[in-house]
Structures are given as structure tokens and as C-alpha cells.
Scaffold this motif. Structure first.
Motif, short mmCIF file in Angstrom:
data_model
loop_
_atom_site.label_atom_id
_atom_site.label_comp_id
_atom_site.label_asym_id
_atom_site.label_seq_id
_atom_site.Cartn_x
_atom_site.Cartn_y
_atom_site.Cartn_z
N ILE A 180 47.62 78.54 -58.06
CA ILE A 180 47.35 79.62 -58.06
C ILE A 180 47.69 80.47 -59.37
O ILE A 180 49.19 80.24 -59.48
CB ILE A 180 47.11 80.63 -57.24
N LEU A 181 47.70 81.11 -59.88
CA LEU A 181 48.02 82.22 -61.40
C LEU A 181 48.27 83.61 -60.83
O LEU A 181 47.61 83.98 -60.06
CB LEU A 181 46.62 82.50 -62.23
N PRO A 182 49.04 84.12 -60.98
CA PRO A 182 49.89 85.36 -61.24
C PRO A 182 48.72 86.60 -60.86
O PRO A 182 48.39 87.01 -62.06
CB PRO A 182 51.01 85.34 -62.16
N LYS A 183 49.06 87.74 -60.59
CA LYS A 183 48.12 89.25 -61.10
C LYS A 183 47.16 88.66 -60.19
O LYS A 183 46.51 89.71 -60.08
CB LYS A 183 48.45 89.50 -61.89
N ILE A 184 46.62 87.84 -60.57
CA ILE A 184 44.85 87.78 -60.47
C ILE A 184 44.24 87.19 -59.29
O ILE A 184 43.16 86.53 -59.43
CB ILE A 184 44.23 87.15 -62.34
N SER A 185 45.32 86.46 -58.72
CA SER A 185 44.65 85.40 -57.64
C SER A 185 45.52 86.41 -56.11
O SER A 185 45.48 87.38 -55.89
CB SER A 185 45.64 84.31 -57.50
N TYR A 186 44.66 85.33 -55.44
CA TYR A 186 44.18 87.03 -53.96
C TYR A 186 43.94 85.78 -52.88
O TYR A 186 43.88 84.54 -52.57
CB TYR A 186 43.45 87.69 -53.23
N LEU A 187 45.10 85.80 -51.42
CA LEU A 187 44.65 85.48 -50.40
C LEU A 187 44.31 86.14 -49.26
O LEU A 187 44.57 87.32 -49.07
CB LEU A 187 46.57 84.44 -49.57
N SER A 188 43.46 85.05 -48.50
CA SER A 188 42.82 85.74 -47.17
C SER A 188 42.73 84.72 -46.39
O SER A 188 42.98 83.39 -46.00
CB SER A 188 41.29 86.22 -48.01
N ILE A 189 43.72 85.32 -44.84
CA ILE A 189 43.24 85.14 -43.99
C ILE A 189 42.35 85.27 -42.72
O ILE A 189 42.01 86.33 -42.67
CB ILE A 189 44.50 85.14 -43.64
N LEU A 190 41.35 84.04 -42.15
CA LEU A 190 40.76 84.25 -41.43
C LEU A 190 40.85 83.68 -40.06
O LEU A 190 41.87 82.96 -40.01
CB LEU A 190 39.04 83.49 -41.60
N LYS A 191 40.87 84.79 -39.11
CA LYS A 191 41.19 84.15 -37.76
C LYS A 191 40.25 83.86 -37.00
O LYS A 191 39.94 84.44 -36.71
CB LYS A 191 41.89 84.96 -36.59
N LEU A 192 39.86 82.57 -36.66
CA LEU A 192 39.86 82.05 -35.56
C LEU A 192 38.89 81.22 -34.79
O LEU A 192 40.89 81.44 -34.02
CB LEU A 192 38.28 80.79 -36.32
N THR A 193 38.40 81.65 -33.83
CA THR A 193 37.85 81.43 -32.89
C THR A 193 36.77 80.47 -32.08
O THR A 193 35.92 80.83 -32.16
CB THR A 193 38.79 82.09 -30.87
N PRO A 194 36.58 79.48 -31.29
CA PRO A 194 35.32 78.05 -31.10
C PRO A 194 34.62 79.04 -30.47
O PRO A 194 34.28 80.29 -29.89
CB PRO A 194 36.30 77.19 -30.62
N VAL A 195 33.13 79.78 -30.89
CA VAL A 195 32.63 80.23 -30.56
C VAL A 195 31.88 79.72 -28.52
O VAL A 195 32.27 80.59 -27.55
CB VAL A 195 31.05 79.77 -30.60
N GLU A 196 32.20 78.69 -28.44
CA GLU A 196 32.03 77.40 -26.84
C GLU A 196 33.26 77.51 -26.76
O GLU A 196 34.03 76.93 -26.32
CB GLU A 196 31.36 76.84 -27.14
N SER A 197 34.09 79.21 -26.20
CA SER A 197 35.49 79.13 -25.79
C SER A 197 35.78 80.29 -25.55
O SER A 197 35.27 81.68 -25.56
CB SER A 197 36.65 78.69 -26.38
N ASP A 198 36.93 80.16 -24.66
CA ASP A 198 37.06 81.89 -23.91
C ASP A 198 38.58 82.20 -24.75
O ASP A 198 39.02 81.86 -24.69
CB ASP A 198 38.06 81.49 -22.18
N ILE A 199 37.77 83.40 -25.39
CA ILE A 199 38.25 84.06 -26.24
C ILE A 199 39.67 85.12 -26.25
O ILE A 199 41.24 84.16 -26.76
CB ILE A 199 37.67 85.27 -27.26
N THR A 201 41.90 82.68 -24.27
CA THR A 201 42.81 82.23 -23.24
C THR A 201 42.80 80.81 -24.78
O THR A 201 44.21 79.94 -24.57
CB THR A 201 42.19 81.39 -21.97
N ASN A 202 41.70 81.05 -25.72
CA ASN A 202 41.60 79.61 -26.11
C ASN A 202 42.65 80.10 -27.18
O ASN A 202 42.94 80.76 -28.10
CB ASN A 202 40.28 79.62 -27.14
N LYS A 203 43.74 78.73 -28.33
CA LYS A 203 44.08 79.43 -29.37
C LYS A 203 44.02 79.28 -30.57
O LYS A 203 42.72 78.13 -31.14
CB LYS A 203 45.55 77.69 -29.27
N PRO A 204 43.63 79.93 -31.57
CA PRO A 204 42.74 80.33 -32.93
C PRO A 204 43.47 79.58 -33.46
O PRO A 204 44.30 78.75 -33.59
CB PRO A 204 42.96 81.48 -32.59
N LEU A 205 42.95 79.26 -34.66
CA LEU A 205 42.90 78.44 -36.08
C LEU A 205 43.02 80.20 -37.25
O LEU A 205 42.34 81.16 -36.80
CB LEU A 205 42.05 77.92 -36.21
N PHE A 206 43.63 79.75 -38.12
CA PHE A 206 44.05 80.55 -39.10
C PHE A 206 43.41 80.23 -40.58
O PHE A 206 44.54 79.03 -41.06
CB PHE A 206 45.84 81.09 -39.45
#
Length: 374
Positions: A180-199, A201-206
Motif C-alpha cells: 500500500i501507498l501512504p496517504k492515498i490508501s484506505y483500510l476497511s474491515i467488515l465484521k461477518l457472521t454466516p447467514v445460516e447461524s445464530d448471530i 453465538t457464532n464467532k465472527p470473521l473480520f
């Protein structure tokens, strides 16, 4: 919103239950080979993700499901206390649940290619020498999704700023810092849980994703645009410049006549409508396709906010004209825009004879991989 926005990862459908969007990549975090000439130092491998006090701190803790920011930990290897340690289980924010996507990293490099070689920013090094090896290293990653762990590397609680940092010792963390290059790059993080699960109690992914500032993406890069302006001056003699301006005015008039209303805001006052190119104007000129640059079918009439959403790749359309919302914006932002990305019957445009242009937009301008959008 009626439910969570969804994304597909490895054929599994996930709910986007939360997100952190657009954390700028500071020069202090960038690998030393990519640092700007105005700064010194080697760069540090910990990434700032917010403050761990107050309301914002509570939100950050809930997002990562970690509540021990800034406390002393014991470094087993060094046999002493420290304010961050990968060896102390109490300092582990997420253990093996974070991941980068190979396709996202490759797209970032493709977007950044012109900046790597033209270098609108002033760097310590000629960064073009690194590009091909870095691209190859990403291509050779063994998996589409590279998982890693993160641990707390925050300022200690005696410091007034209480800045929250995360860090990793995994190889993929080193690699993305090198890309990545400075100043012009960005990070975003999505917190995910499987649709077919109990949100609950299910351990999330990032899902960690990187993107480049729109103005520095290869097809609209400042240096590229400068070359295109010179090219226009060359290909259009003085006697034809007036006709060229008339052509641009005609393009706008034809776009709005064909599409007299913004499909989002329903505005019909042409003073408030933008004739937004589907395949970017700069690309058409670069490819010697002036016919496409002035083709009214290569345009949508949009009011300014929605023009920006489309122009910078936050939304796109299928060949059938159905709206596709990317995952780069938070749920509250979509709500304030009056757009429901989860609606079963999404808003449509009339796409007649626009498929070539829409296909280009989905492939090159849209910030997400269409295959992952549900």
C-alpha cells in the motif's frame, strides 16, 4: 433496513453485521520502501483503529469483541512486561479470524499501477522497481483468503491519547504493508457472521480490505489526466475546439433527454442533474474512442450525490438495469441516502443498448467484486 447486507465468501453467505470504513493508511504505518520523501523512519507495523475510551472506545471494543485495550501484558519471549505482546493470550484481539482476499489485493495493485510508475506523490524511492515483484507475490499466494491473528498494540493507559492499535506477526500482514501507498490508501474491515447461524453465538470473521483514493486509481490518475488533456489539445485543431465543446454540450443534452429524471432523487430540474459517464470519459479518450466519450448511451442523468456514488464505484447496475450496492459504506450511510441495499425489488434504470458500458463499469470502476454481492 430490513436485515443485514450480505456478501459471499468461498460460496458461504455472510451477514455484514458491522463495519469500520476508510481508515487512512498513515505514512508511519507504511513499509519503509514506500515512504514519502517528506518523512523519515522505518515505519511501524501497528495499525491505528480508533480510540479505546469513551463512546468511540466502546464501539471499537464491541466491534472487535475485545475489552482489554492499553493494559500491560507479559512478553514470554522477552520475559518482561510490555504494553503489547503476541505471546500473551490476554493481548490477542482476534485469533485466526481475520483475513485478506487475494483478489482484493490484486485489484488494489491494478488500481495503483499508474501511481507506482508515474509517482504523483514524492517518495524516498523509485517505487516502480517494486511493482512487478509485489504483484507476482500476491498472485502466488496459496489461498484466495489468507487468515491471520491480531493483537493489541495500543498506547498504554497512562498516555492521554488512548489510541487503539492492532498488529500481527503473520506474513500477510507484512505483505499488505509493503503493497500500500501512504496517504492515498484506505483500510476497511467488515465484521461477518454466516447467514445460516445464530448471530448471537457464532464467532465472527473480520474481512480486511484495502482500496485506493478514487483520484489515484489508474484510469483517473492525475498524471494520466494531464497526458489526456495534452492529447486532446493535439488531436483537436484550434478550428475544431469550438465544435468539440458543442459536442460535450450536446452529450449532456442528449443524456438528459433520454433519461430526464434521476432514478434515486426523482429530480427532473436539469440544472441539478449531472450527465455521468458510465465508462469514464478519460478512458474513452485514452482508447481513441471519442465516439464513446460523446455517446449519450454512455451516460446516466443523476443528481450530484448519486453521481458521486456511481462515478466512484460505490454502486453499479446489471445489464438488466438493476441497482447493485457495494459493501464499502455503512448501514447508517445507506439509510441516510435513502437506499436499501437489501431490498428484494431494487430500483432499476432502463439499460437499453448500454450493456457494453455497464460491463466496463462493473469490472473496472465498481469497488466490489460482483461475484461476492448477494
Amino acid at each position: 433496513m430490513e436485515d443485514f447486507q450480505k456478501i459471499r465468501i468461498d460460496s458461504v453467505e455472510y451477514n455484514i453485521v458491522d463495519s469500520i470504513q476508510d481508515f487512512r493508511a498513515e505514512d508511519s504505518f507504511i513499509h519503509r520502501s514506500n515512504k514519502l520523501a517528506q518523512f523519515n523512519g522505518n515505519g511501524e507495523s501497528k495499525k491505528h483503529v480508533g480510540t479505546y475510551v469513551g463512546t468511540k472506545g466502546e464501539a471499537m471494543s464491541l466491534f472487535f469483541e475485545y475489552f482489554d485495550w492499553g493494559n500491560e501484558h507479559y512478553d514470554v519471549a522477552k520475559k518482561r512486561k510490555t504494553f503489547f505482546s503476541a505471546q500473551d493470550s490476554n493481548a490477542v484481539v482476534q485469533d485466526g479470524t481475520c483475513f485478506f482476499s487475494k483478489s482484493n489485493l490484486l485489484k488494489y495493485l491494478e488500481d495503483a499501477k499508474t501511481e507506482y510508475f508515474q509517482q504523483e506523490q514524492l517518495y524516498h524511492n523509485d517505487i516502480s522497481q517494486f511493482y512487478n515483484n509485489r504483484y507476482q507475490e500476491v498472485q502466488e499466494l496459496p489461498n484466495e483468503y489468507e487468515f491471520f491473528s491480531i493483537y493489541d498494540a495500543s498506547d498504554n493507559k497512562s498516555q492521554s491519547q488512548n489510541r487503539g492499535y492492532i498488529r500481527s506477526d503473520d506474513a500477510i500482514w507484512r505483505l499488505w504493508r509493503e503493497l500500500i501507498l501512504p496517504k492515498i490508501s484506505y483500510l476497511s474491515i467488515l465484521k461477518l457472521t454466516p447467514v445460516e447461524s445464530d448471530i448471537a453465538t457464532n464467532k465472527p470473521l473480520f474481512f480486511f480490505r484495502v482500496l485506493l483514493d478514487y483520484q489515484y486509481r489508474s484510469f483517473v490518475h492525475p498524471s494520466t489526466l494531464g497526458v489526456l488533456v495534452n492529447k486532446i489539445e493535439e488531436i483537436i485543431p484550434e478550428t475544431l475546439k469550438k465544435a468539440y465543446r458543442i459536442g460535450q454540450e450536446r452529450y449532456r443534452k442528449d443524456v438528459i433527454e433520454y433519461m430526464p429524471q434521476c432514478p434515486f432523487s426523482k429530480i427532473t430540474d436539469e440544472r441539478l442533474l449531472t450527465a455521468s459517464h458510465i465508462k469514464p470519459y478519460s478512458v474513452c479518450i485514452k482508447e481513441n474512442r471519442e465516439d464513446q466519450a460523446l455517446d449519450y448511451l454512455n451516460g446516466l442523468a443523476l443528481s450530484p450525490t448519486y453521481d458521486r456514488l456511481f462515478d466512484q464505484g460505490y454502486i453499479t447496475f446489471t445489464n438488466d438495469g438493476e441497482l447493485v450496492c457495494g459493501t464499502q459504506l455503512s448501514a447508517i450511510t445507506w439509510e441516510r441516502l435513502g437506499i436499501n441495499p437489501n431490498a428484494k425489488n431494487k430500483m432499476r434504470i432502463f439499460p437499453e443498448d448500454r450493456s457494453e458500458y455497464l460491463q466496463y463499469h462493473r469490472k473496472h470502476v465498481f469497488l466490489d467484486d460482483l461475484r461476492d454481492i448477494i
